[in-house]
Motif scaffolding. Sequence first.
Motif, PDB file in Angstrom:
ATOM      1  N   MET A  71      33.640  53.085  20.551  1.00  0.00           N
ATOM      2  CA  MET A  71      34.246  52.274  21.617  1.00  0.00           C
ATOM      3  C   MET A  71      33.534  52.495  22.952  1.00  0.00           C
ATOM      4  O   MET A  71      34.165  52.585  24.003  1.00  0.00           O
ATOM      5  CB  MET A  71      35.740  52.597  21.755  1.00  0.00           C
ATOM      6  CG  MET A  71      36.540  52.341  20.495  1.00  0.00           C
ATOM      7  SD  MET A  71      38.274  52.845  20.621  1.00  0.00           S
ATOM      8  CE  MET A  71      38.087  54.632  20.709  1.00  0.00           C
ATOM      9  N   GLY A  72      32.209  52.567  22.911  1.00  0.00           N
ATOM     10  CA  GLY A  72      31.465  52.820  24.133  1.00  0.00           C
ATOM     11  C   GLY A  72      30.469  51.747  24.508  1.00  0.00           C
ATOM     12  O   GLY A  72      29.902  51.787  25.602  1.00  0.00           O
ATOM     13  N   VAL A  73      30.219  50.773  23.617  1.00  0.00           N
ATOM     14  CA  VAL A  73      29.195  49.766  23.897  1.00  0.00           C
ATOM     15  C   VAL A  73      29.550  48.946  25.132  1.00  0.00           C
ATOM     16  O   VAL A  73      28.675  48.546  25.901  1.00  0.00           O
ATOM     17  CB  VAL A  73      29.002  48.853  22.671  1.00  0.00           C
ATOM     18  CG1 VAL A  73      27.976  47.771  22.963  1.00  0.00           C
ATOM     19  CG2 VAL A  73      28.565  49.673  21.464  1.00  0.00           C
ATOM     20  N   ALA A  74      30.841  48.709  25.347  1.00  0.00           N
ATOM     21  CA  ALA A  74      31.249  47.924  26.511  1.00  0.00           C
ATOM     22  C   ALA A  74      30.898  48.617  27.818  1.00  0.00           C
ATOM     23  O   ALA A  74      30.722  47.961  28.845  1.00  0.00           O
ATOM     24  CB  ALA A  74      32.755  47.660  26.467  1.00  0.00           C
ATOM     25  N   ARG A  75      30.772  49.937  27.777  1.00  0.00           N
ATOM     26  CA  ARG A  75      30.482  50.711  28.988  1.00  0.00           C
ATOM     27  C   ARG A  75      29.129  51.403  28.888  1.00  0.00           C
ATOM     28  O   ARG A  75      28.938  52.486  29.429  1.00  0.00           O
ATOM     29  CB  ARG A  75      31.595  51.742  29.210  1.00  0.00           C
ATOM     30  CG  ARG A  75      32.935  51.107  29.542  1.00  0.00           C
ATOM     31  CD  ARG A  75      34.086  52.095  29.418  1.00  0.00           C
ATOM     32  NE  ARG A  75      35.327  51.521  29.911  1.00  0.00           N
ATOM     33  CZ  ARG A  75      36.084  50.663  29.244  1.00  0.00           C
ATOM     34  NH1 ARG A  75      35.710  50.272  28.033  1.00  0.00           N
ATOM     35  NH2 ARG A  75      37.200  50.183  29.764  1.00  0.00           N
ATOM     36  N   ILE A  76      28.192  50.772  28.200  1.00  0.00           N
ATOM     37  CA  ILE A  76      26.903  51.396  27.943  1.00  0.00           C
ATOM     38  C   ILE A  76      26.174  51.741  29.235  1.00  0.00           C
ATOM     39  O   ILE A  76      25.556  52.803  29.344  1.00  0.00           O
ATOM     40  CB  ILE A  76      26.035  50.474  27.046  1.00  0.00           C
ATOM     41  CG1 ILE A  76      24.712  51.149  26.679  1.00  0.00           C
ATOM     42  CG2 ILE A  76      25.805  49.132  27.698  1.00  0.00           C
ATOM     43  CD1 ILE A  76      24.845  52.285  25.727  1.00  0.00           C
ATOM     44  N   ASN A  77      26.242  50.874  30.237  1.00  0.00           N
ATOM     45  CA  ASN A  77      25.549  51.155  31.502  1.00  0.00           C
ATOM     46  C   ASN A  77      26.123  52.396  32.175  1.00  0.00           C
ATOM     47  O   ASN A  77      25.381  53.269  32.647  1.00  0.00           O
ATOM     48  CB  ASN A  77      25.658  49.955  32.438  1.00  0.00           C
ATOM     49  CG  ASN A  77      24.987  48.715  31.874  1.00  0.00           C
ATOM     50  OD1 ASN A  77      24.209  48.808  30.941  1.00  0.00           O
ATOM     51  ND2 ASN A  77      25.292  47.570  32.434  1.00  0.00           N
ATOM     52  N   GLN A  78      27.444  52.478  32.227  1.00  0.00           N
ATOM     53  CA  GLN A  78      28.098  53.622  32.850  1.00  0.00           C
ATOM     54  C   GLN A  78      27.825  54.898  32.058  1.00  0.00           C
ATOM     55  O   GLN A  78      27.593  55.969  32.634  1.00  0.00           O
ATOM     56  CB  GLN A  78      29.602  53.356  32.938  1.00  0.00           C
ATOM     57  CG  GLN A  78      30.413  54.510  33.489  1.00  0.00           C
ATOM     58  CD  GLN A  78      31.907  54.212  33.452  1.00  0.00           C
ATOM     59  OE1 GLN A  78      32.319  53.064  33.317  1.00  0.00           O
ATOM     60  NE2 GLN A  78      32.707  55.255  33.558  1.00  0.00           N
ATOM     61  N   ILE A  79      27.825  54.791  30.732  1.00  0.00           N
ATOM     62  CA  ILE A  79      27.594  55.964  29.889  1.00  0.00           C
ATOM     63  C   ILE A  79      26.180  56.500  30.082  1.00  0.00           C
ATOM     64  O   ILE A  79      25.967  57.713  30.225  1.00  0.00           O
ATOM     65  CB  ILE A  79      27.858  55.607  28.414  1.00  0.00           C
ATOM     66  CG1 ILE A  79      29.361  55.416  28.186  1.00  0.00           C
ATOM     67  CG2 ILE A  79      27.308  56.680  27.482  1.00  0.00           C
ATOM     68  CD1 ILE A  79      29.711  54.900  26.815  1.00  0.00           C
ATOM     69  N   ILE A  80      25.191  55.616  30.103  1.00  0.00           N
ATOM     70  CA  ILE A  80      23.805  56.059  30.282  1.00  0.00           C
ATOM     71  C   ILE A  80      23.618  56.698  31.647  1.00  0.00           C
ATOM     72  O   ILE A  80      22.923  57.711  31.791  1.00  0.00           O
ATOM     73  CB  ILE A  80      22.852  54.868  30.080  1.00  0.00           C
ATOM     74  CG1 ILE A  80      22.859  54.450  28.609  1.00  0.00           C
ATOM     75  CG2 ILE A  80      21.438  55.221  30.518  1.00  0.00           C
ATOM     76  CD1 ILE A  80      22.009  53.257  28.312  1.00  0.00           C
ATOM     77  N   GLN A  81      24.249  56.120  32.661  1.00  0.00           N
ATOM     78  CA  GLN A  81      24.168  56.712  33.995  1.00  0.00           C
ATOM     79  C   GLN A  81      24.749  58.121  33.999  1.00  0.00           C
ATOM     80  O   GLN A  81      24.188  59.048  34.593  1.00  0.00           O
ATOM     81  CB  GLN A  81      24.919  55.817  34.992  1.00  0.00           C
ATOM     82  CG  GLN A  81      25.030  56.378  36.400  1.00  0.00           C
ATOM     83  CD  GLN A  81      23.683  56.525  37.088  1.00  0.00           C
ATOM     84  OE1 GLN A  81      22.739  55.820  36.752  1.00  0.00           O
ATOM     85  NE2 GLN A  81      23.592  57.433  38.041  1.00  0.00           N
ATOM     86  N   GLY A 127      30.830  47.822  17.716  1.00  0.00           N
ATOM     87  CA  GLY A 127      29.619  48.621  17.719  1.00  0.00           C
ATOM     88  C   GLY A 127      29.900  50.067  18.074  1.00  0.00           C
ATOM     89  O   GLY A 127      30.972  50.415  18.571  1.00  0.00           O
ATOM     90  N   MET A 128      28.927  50.919  17.806  1.00  0.00           N
ATOM     91  CA  MET A 128      29.009  52.334  18.139  1.00  0.00           C
ATOM     92  C   MET A 128      27.646  52.798  18.628  1.00  0.00           C
ATOM     93  O   MET A 128      26.639  52.092  18.475  1.00  0.00           O
ATOM     94  CB  MET A 128      29.447  53.158  16.925  1.00  0.00           C
ATOM     95  CG  MET A 128      28.520  53.028  15.733  1.00  0.00           C
ATOM     96  SD  MET A 128      28.947  54.123  14.363  1.00  0.00           S
ATOM     97  CE  MET A 128      28.550  55.716  15.073  1.00  0.00           C
TER      98      MET A 128
END
Length: 763
Positions: free
Chosen positions: A637-647, A702-703
């Motif tokens: 449940m992280g694909v929606a926040r991929i930009n924030q997660i990578i940052q 996605g994951m």
Amino acid sequence: MNVIEVFLAIEYLYLRHTSPRSSTRTPNPSHRYHAHAPLVGFAGALMTLSKTALYFLQEYFCDWCMVGHNDRFTFWAVWVATNVSGFDFQIKTWILIPFLVCVALGRFIAQALMRDTASQIAYLEWSASQSQSSTPGTTSIGSSTPIPIKPAFDQVESDAFSSTIAAPAALPLTFHPRDLSVLVVGSNRLAATRATTFSEAGAKVTVVTQSSLSDAAPELKQLKDAGRIAHQQLEGDDSRDWSSLLPSLNISLVCVTDTLVGAHSRRSSASAKTIYDACSSLRIPINISDQPLYSTYTFPSVHRFPGQDGVTSNLQVAVTTNGQGCRMAGRIKREIVSRLPSNVGAAVDNVGKLRTKAKSAPKLWEDENHDIPLNSPVAQLPTPSISRVGSVEKLLGRPEEDTEELSEEEQQLRRMRWVHQMSEYYSFEHLARLKEDDLDQALELWSTNPSSSSNEVSLRHHDIANSTKQKGKILLIGSGPGHPGLLTVAAHHALKTATLILSDKLVPSEILALIPSTTKLHIAKKFPGNAEGAQNEMMELALAGAQAGEVVVRLKQGDPFVYGRGGEEVLYFRENGFESTVIPGISSAIAGPLMMNIPVTQRGVSESLVLCTGVGRQGKSVKLPGYVKSRPLILLMGVARINQIIQTLTSEEGQGRDGARYPGYLPIGIIERASSPDQRIIMSSLDKIEGALKKLDERPPGMIIVGWSVLCLEGRGKVDILDDTNASEGSERGIVDGWLGGEEYKVREGLQEGWRDLLGEVQ
């Protein structure tokens, strides 16, 4: 200037009449079309005409300083008459003939510019080199009529660490030829079919035959009598006939049908090339049957699905082989159509109606960028979980001041997100059965107070009040990663014996298809912003069903206890007198990477793993673990926040991260729809994945997996990552760059052949 004029005149004559326009030896491919020959001739004639006009103007404004010494007879007879009559025998024509040349060539250039489009320009640049390729790039259009487009080059993976460029491919588009003039050449049944297709698409159709219409297919005569086509007879094959006919009718597309192999009075290849050359010079897209080298677009094999009440739907499926096998395209189309439910067209029409209702107020949609990704994060509605409050009564008794009103624009946004996810997760059968009342009810949640409607509004489902009064039971079942073949035997048995099934939205339709048609089924409305409200509703329905004597199955994706909120439901049902039975499922956290040939543990690469969620309770962020080289990170449940997660993972500050920073070159994989036939993984590095995702469509759910495990089994394998304890950043980055083959990302999709065979047999 005289020397330049002479040179331009000679250059024009050479390009127009002498240069081999179709020779493959021509250094510059564009010379084969002589697109600049009219420009050269026009420039030379205009220079001559302008120079002569300047001579007159110079004499006029200098008070005839150069010729004023002549008497009147000499002035008119020697200076004026020789120029106006059109001849200066020492140099070349000065006024009359240059003027006529400018008119003729200028008209030709103007006509070409008027009928030109950006796509046709792109096609012309590419089409000149199509003879160098064994498979010419063409474009087929999904509805009925194609236009040429410069082909894209697909990158295909040759092995794990390199990629090559494939041959030019067609770019299928849906094209609407409304009010365009289309020319169909031929008198056979195929000509009638093409004319009918174009006419139904709104085009103005003219049919050209070599003989009278009385000798043509009867369908053509019927179309002519009905006023749906115009007819012209053209017996000659001279290129001048076609070059004059096409502009006179303002033709935008040409289709030649009388070149079919085995056809009566078949048009010769030389004649077909004459038409092709005429269309190419005017930049008109053309299709010539059984002549792929002379076709700039192709007709796909099309099937249009029926809709509700016997009316055709808006859904069309088109298959093209780019002129390499028309019958094969028809066969492939039939195979595709046979595997789709017959009412899928009605499902598409219902989704279209939902979109219209969701966008009823125009304010939000004035912005062109209104296509919102399914996985984009949305703030949650202020609905407390009844599993924490303790009972429905506590939920309904919360203070009024806790209610947060949504603006109309926010409601529109949520409604549209809801429609997007309904089209993604609801089965075709369910969408096709929706009636007008159901469509209104599906959107009613966002038309009322959002804090209360989550408990009052639900999509139509079977009434559970008429079931038996004996004590029921509740089962929490994990459906696995998605494919029915990976469902456990216990879970399959429970689906067959349950009397009421309450399914999460992520459970795929292939799993739901295993449920007997007599079993009551309800799908959760767990859409963006309504997670708590939908969860509350499902627990209430399960409890009410069990109290009414139902055998209730709470069907969840993956495993109920791996981010499935199964623990909350166990406690809630226990508090209300029911001890639920939990049947485990294969978690996508482990099965997803496996389906993509990624081991979550591997000697020399991964000694442990950490599993996280990408979003916390009420949509809040979660603290992510720091980087450990021997430990891959798996995020659900992280694909929606991929930009924030990578940052969070790569930033120097470390805010939101508990531990070391992740290097930007670290491999990452986005796994979508694992175990489904259309499963896909997008592989890149942390510092490049965001750019890759912008270029690709999304396939939720996605994951994310981050770490060296992503590449360790690619090609010949790389399972000694941990052996080099002193590896530099440069050497590790080199490993990743070699794996990506110098590209920004790699994509692999579809089940492996062995899995396709195995799961096909199981299903």
